[in-house]
Design a protein around this motif. Structure first.
Motif, PDB file in Angstrom:
ATOM      1  N   ALA A 191      11.672 -57.614  24.456  1.00  0.00           N
ATOM      2  CA  ALA A 191      11.675 -57.731  22.994  1.00  0.00           C
ATOM      3  C   ALA A 191      12.006 -56.385  22.354  1.00  0.00           C
ATOM      4  O   ALA A 191      12.773 -56.308  21.391  1.00  0.00           O
ATOM      5  CB  ALA A 191      10.318 -58.239  22.500  1.00  0.00           C
ATOM      6  N   TYR A 192      11.424 -55.325  22.914  1.00  0.00           N
ATOM      7  CA  TYR A 192      11.716 -53.978  22.397  1.00  0.00           C
ATOM      8  C   TYR A 192      13.197 -53.652  22.561  1.00  0.00           C
ATOM      9  O   TYR A 192      13.850 -53.165  21.634  1.00  0.00           O
ATOM     10  CB  TYR A 192      10.874 -52.945  23.136  1.00  0.00           C
ATOM     11  N   ASN A 193      13.740 -53.931  23.757  1.00  0.00           N
ATOM     12  CA  ASN A 193      15.132 -53.624  24.006  1.00  0.00           C
ATOM     13  C   ASN A 193      16.055 -54.401  23.064  1.00  0.00           C
ATOM     14  O   ASN A 193      17.057 -53.866  22.588  1.00  0.00           O
ATOM     15  CB  ASN A 193      15.496 -53.929  25.463  1.00  0.00           C
ATOM     16  N   GLU A 194      15.714 -55.675  22.809  1.00  0.00           N
ATOM     17  CA  GLU A 194      16.535 -56.474  21.901  1.00  0.00           C
ATOM     18  C   GLU A 194      16.542 -55.869  20.497  1.00  0.00           C
ATOM     19  O   GLU A 194      17.568 -55.817  19.831  1.00  0.00           O
ATOM     20  CB  GLU A 194      16.012 -57.916  21.843  1.00  0.00           C
ATOM     21  N   GLU A 195      15.372 -55.399  20.049  1.00  0.00           N
ATOM     22  CA  GLU A 195      15.287 -54.795  18.724  1.00  0.00           C
ATOM     23  C   GLU A 195      16.099 -53.498  18.666  1.00  0.00           C
ATOM     24  O   GLU A 195      16.807 -53.241  17.695  1.00  0.00           O
ATOM     25  CB  GLU A 195      13.823 -54.525  18.371  1.00  0.00           C
ATOM     26  N   MET A 196      15.995 -52.707  19.736  1.00  0.00           N
ATOM     27  CA  MET A 196      16.745 -51.448  19.757  1.00  0.00           C
ATOM     28  C   MET A 196      18.242 -51.709  19.868  1.00  0.00           C
ATOM     29  O   MET A 196      19.049 -50.995  19.254  1.00  0.00           O
ATOM     30  CB  MET A 196      16.280 -50.559  20.911  1.00  0.00           C
ATOM     31  N   ILE A 197      18.631 -52.732  20.606  1.00  0.00           N
ATOM     32  CA  ILE A 197      20.056 -53.067  20.719  1.00  0.00           C
ATOM     33  C   ILE A 197      20.632 -53.369  19.341  1.00  0.00           C
ATOM     34  O   ILE A 197      21.718 -52.910  18.987  1.00  0.00           O
ATOM     35  CB  ILE A 197      20.255 -54.270  21.676  1.00  0.00           C
ATOM     36  N   GLY A 198      19.902 -54.141  18.539  1.00  0.00           N
ATOM     37  CA  GLY A 198      20.348 -54.442  17.177  1.00  0.00           C
ATOM     38  C   GLY A 198      20.476 -53.183  16.336  1.00  0.00           C
ATOM     39  O   GLY A 198      21.414 -53.038  15.548  1.00  0.00           O
ATOM     40  N   HIS A 199      19.537 -52.272  16.516  1.00  0.00           N
ATOM     41  CA  HIS A 199      19.544 -51.016  15.761  1.00  0.00           C
ATOM     42  C   HIS A 199      20.741 -50.150  16.170  1.00  0.00           C
ATOM     43  O   HIS A 199      21.422 -49.560  15.320  1.00  0.00           O
ATOM     44  CB  HIS A 199      18.235 -50.279  16.043  1.00  0.00           C
ATOM     45  N   ILE A 200      21.013 -50.073  17.463  1.00  0.00           N
ATOM     46  CA  ILE A 200      22.153 -49.285  17.953  1.00  0.00           C
ATOM     47  C   ILE A 200      23.467 -49.911  17.502  1.00  0.00           C
ATOM     48  O   ILE A 200      24.401 -49.212  17.093  1.00  0.00           O
ATOM     49  CB  ILE A 200      22.090 -49.175  19.491  1.00  0.00           C
ATOM     50  N   HIS A 201      23.530 -51.244  17.578  1.00  0.00           N
ATOM     51  CA  HIS A 201      24.755 -51.936  17.152  1.00  0.00           C
ATOM     52  C   HIS A 201      25.076 -51.623  15.698  1.00  0.00           C
ATOM     53  O   HIS A 201      26.238 -51.405  15.334  1.00  0.00           O
ATOM     54  CB  HIS A 201      24.587 -53.440  17.349  1.00  0.00           C
ATOM     55  N   LEU A 202      24.046 -51.583  14.837  1.00  0.00           N
ATOM     56  CA  LEU A 202      24.251 -51.260  13.426  1.00  0.00           C
ATOM     57  C   LEU A 202      24.808 -49.844  13.277  1.00  0.00           C
ATOM     58  O   LEU A 202      25.728 -49.607  12.483  1.00  0.00           O
ATOM     59  CB  LEU A 202      22.930 -51.388  12.660  1.00  0.00           C
ATOM     60  N   PHE A 203      24.263 -48.907  14.039  1.00  0.00           N
ATOM     61  CA  PHE A 203      24.740 -47.517  13.997  1.00  0.00           C
ATOM     62  C   PHE A 203      26.225 -47.443  14.358  1.00  0.00           C
ATOM     63  O   PHE A 203      27.016 -46.760  13.689  1.00  0.00           O
ATOM     64  CB  PHE A 203      23.904 -46.684  14.968  1.00  0.00           C
ATOM     65  N   LEU A 204      26.622 -48.142  15.410  1.00  0.00           N
ATOM     66  CA  LEU A 204      28.008 -48.104  15.866  1.00  0.00           C
ATOM     67  C   LEU A 204      28.933 -48.832  14.898  1.00  0.00           C
ATOM     68  O   LEU A 204      30.062 -48.401  14.647  1.00  0.00           O
ATOM     69  CB  LEU A 204      28.103 -48.729  17.261  1.00  0.00           C
ATOM     70  N   LYS A 205      28.430 -49.940  14.331  1.00  0.00           N
ATOM     71  CA  LYS A 205      29.242 -50.713  13.396  1.00  0.00           C
ATOM     72  C   LYS A 205      29.545 -49.906  12.136  1.00  0.00           C
ATOM     73  O   LYS A 205      30.666 -49.948  11.610  1.00  0.00           O
ATOM     74  CB  LYS A 205      28.503 -52.002  13.030  1.00  0.00           C
ATOM     75  N   GLU A 206      28.548 -49.168  11.637  1.00  0.00           N
ATOM     76  CA  GLU A 206      28.753 -48.351  10.440  1.00  0.00           C
ATOM     77  C   GLU A 206      29.826 -47.296  10.656  1.00  0.00           C
ATOM     78  O   GLU A 206      30.473 -46.857   9.697  1.00  0.00           O
ATOM     79  CB  GLU A 206      27.432 -47.667  10.051  1.00  0.00           C
ATOM     80  N   ARG A 207      30.038 -46.889  11.912  1.00  0.00           N
ATOM     81  CA  ARG A 207      31.026 -45.853  12.237  1.00  0.00           C
ATOM     82  C   ARG A 207      32.314 -46.436  12.809  1.00  0.00           C
ATOM     83  O   ARG A 207      33.160 -45.695  13.311  1.00  0.00           O
ATOM     84  CB  ARG A 207      30.401 -44.845  13.209  1.00  0.00           C
ATOM     85  N   SER A 208      32.424 -47.785  12.751  1.00  0.00           N
ATOM     86  CA  SER A 208      33.644 -48.486  13.193  1.00  0.00           C
ATOM     87  C   SER A 208      33.991 -48.162  14.643  1.00  0.00           C
ATOM     88  O   SER A 208      35.157 -47.962  14.995  1.00  0.00           O
ATOM     89  CB  SER A 208      34.825 -48.135  12.272  1.00  0.00           C
ATOM     90  N   ILE A 209      32.969 -48.097  15.484  1.00  0.00           N
ATOM     91  CA  ILE A 209      33.178 -47.819  16.906  1.00  0.00           C
ATOM     92  C   ILE A 209      33.203 -49.143  17.664  1.00  0.00           C
ATOM     93  O   ILE A 209      32.254 -49.924  17.596  1.00  0.00           O
ATOM     94  CB  ILE A 209      32.067 -46.899  17.458  1.00  0.00           C
ATOM     95  N   ASN A 210      34.278 -49.389  18.386  1.00  0.00           N
ATOM     96  CA  ASN A 210      34.403 -50.607  19.184  1.00  0.00           C
ATOM     97  C   ASN A 210      33.553 -50.451  20.438  1.00  0.00           C
ATOM     98  O   ASN A 210      33.779 -49.536  21.240  1.00  0.00           O
ATOM     99  CB  ASN A 210      35.870 -50.847  19.545  1.00  0.00           C
ATOM    100  N   SER A 211      32.574 -51.333  20.619  1.00  0.00           N
ATOM    101  CA  SER A 211      31.611 -51.115  21.699  1.00  0.00           C
ATOM    102  C   SER A 211      30.973 -52.431  22.123  1.00  0.00           C
ATOM    103  O   SER A 211      31.110 -53.462  21.460  1.00  0.00           O
ATOM    104  CB  SER A 211      30.511 -50.148  21.235  1.00  0.00           C
ATOM    105  N   ILE A 212      30.283 -52.357  23.238  1.00  0.00           N
ATOM    106  CA  ILE A 212      29.412 -53.446  23.708  1.00  0.00           C
ATOM    107  C   ILE A 212      28.047 -52.827  23.991  1.00  0.00           C
ATOM    108  O   ILE A 212      27.957 -51.803  24.688  1.00  0.00           O
ATOM    109  CB  ILE A 212      29.948 -54.113  24.990  1.00  0.00           C
TER     110      ILE A 212
END
Length: 610
Positions: free
Chosen positions: A402-423
């Motif tokens: 559950a913690y990892n899922e929450e952090m994954i969402g947080h990291i995804h937001l960080f990368l999305k704001e910077r237009s970084i193509n990632s998985i």
């Protein structure tokens, strides 16, 4: 003799019919039942409070009229006039008897206080007969009459307040008569009944207010239709704030659940600290001397997932329309964000599954490239990987996931704001971030600066945990993704307490050993070759350091002595001691390489510093 030539004290000794005919040009009688029915009808039509005001003012005018008649008679002082008031009361049949319990005047013959007992008032009798006991006094007509009469004859504003009433269960009705200025705040509500308010004027005001409400509803409805139209056309959340800004002229922004502004329209300060303004209702808050915010939460999944805010400059405040618009906007934003969340989650689930299939070796090269193309990953581009490892005492696997899922969402937001193509995915309780390197290079910052920003971003949301990051090299082949993952794991195996970011490219030949999946084998390799030397060495690791410098200098005695600032004889003595402890010839090139590798592993893990 005409009553106008009589003294007021003698006028009421005449027969009632003569007094009435002398005092009044013409008089009509109204049955109490008819008056009671009229009062009930008025209550139905205009309400109880307005009806009360009507009968108080009616009594006032009757009292003023009788006061003028009393003053037309002969009288010695104001006391004569005041004492005639109860006689007028009884003359009209308002009650059976009046007893003055107390009366006081000041030195200027101004009234201070009068306490009166009313015996068997008609208003109390009718109320008890029709409705039973009351919660408050009901002799409104009498209070108005006494107030008007006394104010006129005493030439000062007097207000009469009933403090006990037979309709409330008291034995008789009792009232207090005092100048208005002596009552203070006790009569604030009573005074309003003596002011005649035009119902036509109030109806005009209500009509104007209803028209304003209609206009507000019409404008709010128009804006809501525009928002729904944009929702159905999939324009996104930015279009919502653009519509709000265009129609209201107010700067508007929407933030996420972490209080990060995701869209805005209008002139907004660069930095706003919004984390302290979290509320489950629409609220107007003062942010600073120059700026205020009208904020409403955005809900979906029964949780607050963000806020929509209007900005007000200076002393400006929101009106009712602003509240209606922003709450409608929050509903529309909730639907848009919910749809976007579903799309993002679906896309991320597909990407994560794709990355996991690659790492598990479940995809052939052609199939891997084909899926990468559909997911907008250029197979011929360069790639880079970060692997996060968290250190906590938590052992429950459900909580870890559950913690990892929450952090994954947080990291995804960080990368999305910077237009970084990632998985962003997770494997073995580690979080894996595969980045298309050219999209990172567009930020024009170093790898270390980027990782520091990402770690700060995570630590603000998850301050309790220490996070270590393994950083891979950059590869030119998408098919080498597994290599990137192994490099990040190798970097993470050098974990120590001095730092939390580990680069695979900083490792030497020991990187080969660190790519082993079993840490026990690495520890066994180190202990097997230099374990005895570690046990015999001091806390400063002088022997280990001497051996490392000796091998690093190609087994040259002179160069080693110079680097360590030692004498040749002292160095020879120490090398002999090391050889005896290890029970091995230090000039054996193959053995020296093995020892050099073991010491480098200790260095990478931060257990020694050389």
């Amino acid at each position: 003799m005409s009553t106008k030539q009589m003294h007021i004290n003698n006028a009421f000794e005449l027969p009632k019919e003569k007094v009435v005919n002398e005092f009044y040009e013409r008089i009509i009688t109204i049955p109490i039942e008819a008056r009671t029915n009229l009062k009930n009808e008025l209550i139905t039509i205009i309400g109880e409070e307005r009806t009360r005001g009507v009968f108080i003012r009616y009594g006032w005018h009757c009292g003023v009229s009788d006061a003028e008649k009393a003053m037309s008679l002969e009288w010695d002082d104001e006391l004569d006039l005041a004492l005639a008031g109860p006689k007028f009361h009884m003359l009209h049949g308002y009650l059976d008897k009046v007893e003055i319990l107390e009366m006081s005047f000041d030195e200027q013959k101004k009234c201070n206080f009068i306490e009166v007992l009313w015996i068997n008032t008609f208003e109390a009798s009718q109320y008890l007969k029709a409705k039973g006991l009351s919660k408050e006094p009901v002799c409104h007509n009498l209070c108005g009459y006494a107030s008007g009469y006394l104010s006129k004859v005493l030439q000062q504003p007097i207000l009469v307040k009933e403090v006990e009433c037979r309709a409330m269960g008291h034995e008789q009705c009792k009232c207090i008569c005092m100048p208005i200025d002596k009552w203070g705040d006790q009569i604030t509500s009573d005074l309003s009944y003596y002011q005649a308010n035009s119902m036509i004027k109030e109806l005009d005001e209500i009509t104007a207010k209803l028209k304003m409400e209609r206009d507000h509803l019409s404008k709010a409805s128009d804006i809501h239709r525009q928002l729904i139209k944009e929702l159905l056309s999939n324009q996104g959340i930015q279009k919502v704030v653009d519509i709000l800004f265009e129609t209201t002229g107010l700067t508007v922004f929407i933030e996420d659940e972490y209080n990060q502004i995701i869209v805005k329209s209008g002139n907004l300060p660069d930095q706003l600290a919004l984390n302290k303004y979290r509320d489950s209702n629409t609220t107007f808050v003062r942010y600073s001397e120059k700026l205020s915010l009208l904020r409403t939460p955005i809900y979906y999944g029964q949780q607050i997932k963000g806020y929509c805010s209007f900005v007000y400059i200076g002393e400006n405040h929101p009106n009712e329309l602003d509240y209606m618009i922003i709450e409608n906007a929050a509903i529309t934003s909730s639907l848009i964000l919910f749809n976007e969340s579903i799309k993002v989650n679906t896309e991320q689930t597909i990407k994560r599954s794709f990355l996991n299939d690659i790492l598990e070796g479940r995809l052939a090269k052609e199939e891997m490239y084909k899926i990468a193309y559909y997911l907008d990953f250029n197979p011929s581009s360069t790639y880079w990987m970060l692997t996060f490892e968290r250190y906590v005492k938590e052992t429950c696997i459900e909580n870890e996931l559950a913690y990892n899922e929450e952090m994954i969402g947080h990291i995804h937001l960080f990368l999305k704001e910077r237009s970084i193509n990632s998985i962003v995915s997770q494997k073995l309780n580690k979080i894996i971030i595969l980045i298309e390197y050219p999209t990172f290079e567009k930020l024009h910052i170093t790898q270390s600066s980027f990782i520091d920003q990402l770690l700060r971003h995570c630590s603000r949301r998850f301050p309790k945990y220490r996070i270590s990051v393994g950083v891979s090299s950059v590869i030119q082949e998408f098919a080498q993704t597994v290599t990137l993952y192994n490099e990040t794991l190798a970097a993470l195996r050098t974990t120590n307490n001095r730092k939390n970011v580990y680069y695979f490219e900083d490792l030497g030949i020991e990187s080969v050993l660190f790519q082993l999946q079993d840490d026990v084998l690495i520890e066994r390799f180190v202990n097997q070759h230099i374990g005895r030397l570690l046990e015999a060495d001091s806390n400063e690791f002088e022997l280990i350091k001497t051996l490392f410098v000796y091998i690093d200098n190609g087994s040259s005695i002179n160069n080693t002595a110079k680097e360590l600032s030692m004498s040749i004889s002292g160095l020879r003595y120490r090398l002999t001691k090391i050889s005896e402890i290890l029970n091995h010839d230090l000039n054996d090139t193959q053995y020296a390489f093995t020892i050099y590798l073991a010491i480098n592993i200790l260095k990478a893990k931060g257990k020694i510093e050389i």
